[in-house]
Write a protein that holds these residues in place. Structure first.
Motif: not given
Length: 467
Positions: A109-135
């Motif tokens: 699931e992570g390999l499939g869904w986390l790239p889009l989730a990280c991309r969306m975290a950047h797009n909606v200015w959600d830095f904390d979740n972008w940091s956690v999910l990209s790591a």
């Protein structure tokens, strides 16, 4: 096709596959549409064929997946942004991101869904979740050896670290992405990593070189995101150098297609500063208003702080002062240190023009220290010149931390400092343990140390880092 050629080449194949899968397997169909959405965002506008709105319409018309929840929320949120506008879909995306962070994710699931989730975290200015999910994504891609995912994961993570002001860490990730790109034939993602990094360092020649390489890449021909990304990079570079006319031209082109989100939105931030500084107050005010609409839809401190800083640039007197203070306060609650440092720089420049020299020195001094520590050389030099204009004597700091080690040496040094063995480092970087040992001998000589235990301390003390 996506990994070896380009997102634009993969998009029509993914969209067709998703439609064929709908009557057969709703879950697989939505996973395929997920990849098509990611490809559409990566490619941007295309001269012909499928576009982001086409995939969005397919998502909204498809049956739900077998486990309605965060996955569907993420897909539908992006589809709504694409079809109804940012304010309508941003809250759905923020809810989905919180679920991805809070709930367990399997490797598949992570390999499939986390790239889009990280991309969306950047797009909606959600830095904390972008940091956690990209790591989390980078760790997962490395552990599983998912070479088709790792270049994208590294790009998402290094972009996050650039916004965090950790340019040295981002440089190490960019070097790793380049190594992976050479192994897999996916060099365009590695080039994008350099494109994100060089402008913040104020490196004009390096920025121009990578822009030329990307624009000459035949595989990326016709993809609108190439223009958006390269113009955003130019706008950051020229704003840092104080060449506002050039920054304005680049930023205008970078934000021509706001539906691309990401760097198109970031280009709007650059446009407000460039327009305000080049005598175009009406254009700056209009763009600041659009940024504020987006910020209010998401409501994160990063978004609202950025909006306050933009609105301060087009305000006067007590209103400007209050907005700068709000921006500093909001951004200070986040890890987006580049935005905070630049806001303090803008505030200090405004205070100096208001003849409030003592207040200006405080803001400019903090900005200069922050930007210098990051290695954001052009912005730091801007702060130094402004400090001098207040009557302050400022010694120009040399950026010695960027000259001792090459990018690969610094990458190997950091991994060794983290406790990895030579075979482990070699496996991660696709080089032999003997090559790792050879590089480490050079690292020891350059840093003036005798053992691996001393590496972390030497790097922290600034005796060597990425080129």
């Amino acid at each position: 096709m996506f990994a070896s050629r380009s997102a634009g080449a993969a998009l029509p194949l993914l969209l067709r596959a998703g439609k064929h899968l709908e009557p057969l397997d709703a879950g697989l169909a939505r996973e395929t549409y997920r990849d098509a959405l990611y490809a559409a965002l990566t490619a941007g506008r295309l001269p012909s064929g499928a576009q982001l709105p086409d995939v969005a319409e397919a998502v909204l018309g498809a049956p739900p997946g077998p486990r309605p929840g965060r996955d569907d929320l993420l897909l539908n949120g992006l589809a709504v942004v694409a079809t109804e506008g940012y304010p309508a879909g941003a809250p759905m995306l923020l809810q989905a991101l919180s679920a991805f962070r809070a709930e367990a994710v399997s490797a598949e699931e992570g390999l499939g869904w986390l790239p889009l989730a990280c991309r969306m975290a950047h797009n909606v200015w959600d830095f904390d979740n972008w940091s956690v999910l990209s790591a989390r994504l980078v760790d997962l891609a490395r552990e599983t050896g998912a070479l088709s995912v790792l270049p994208s994961a590294l790009l998402l993570r290094l972009s996050n670290r650039v916004f965090a002001g950790e340019l040295d860490v981002a440089g190490t990730l960019a070097a790793e992405a380049m190594t992976i790109g050479e192994v897999t034939g996916s060099r365009f993602l590695a080039q994008y990593g350099a494109l994100v990094l060089h402008p913040w360092r104020g490196r004009e020649a390096a920025t121009r070189q990578v822009i030329e390489a990307i624009t000459r890449d035949r595989a990326l021909e016709g993809e609108g995101k190439v223009l958006t990304a390269t113009q955003w990079a130019s706008a950051v570079l020229y704003n840092g150098l104080g060449r506002y006319e050039e920054a304005y031209v680049a930023a205008e082109r970078g934000c021509e297609h706001p539906q691309e989100l990401g760097l198109a939105s970031s280009s709007m931030v650059e446009l407000v500063e460039a327009a305000a500084r080049s005598g175009r107050p009406a254009r700056a005010a209009e763009t600041a208003r659009r940024l504020d609409e987006m910020a209010r839809a998401g409501g994160t401190d990063w978004a609202l702080g950025t909006s306050a800083s933009a609105r301060a640039l087009v305000s006067d007197g007590p209103a400007a002062d209050a907005l700068y203070r709000e921006a500093v306060e909001r951004l200070g609650r986040t890890e987006v240190r580049t935005a905070l440092a630049r806001t303090r720089l803008l505030y200090g420049e405004w205070l100096r023009r208001e003849n409030r020299r003592a207040d200006a020195r405080e803001q400019l001094g903090i900005a200069y220290e922050m930007l210098s520590d990051m290695g954001a050389e052009a912005f730091a030099e801007r702060a130094r010149r402004e400090l001098q204009a207040t009557g302050e004597t400022v010694r120009k700091r040399t950026v010695e931390t960027h000259t001792a080690l090459t990018a690969q040496e610094a990458q190997i040094a950091r991994l060794a400092g983290d406790g990895l063995t030579n075979p482990e480092i070699g496996a991660q970087l696709f080089i032999s343990p003997h090559t790792v040992e050879w590089h480490l001998r050079k690292v020891f000589a350059k840093l003036g140390i005798a053992s691996r235990r001393q590496i972390s301390t030497a790097l922290l003390e600034g005796t060597g880092a990425t080129a």
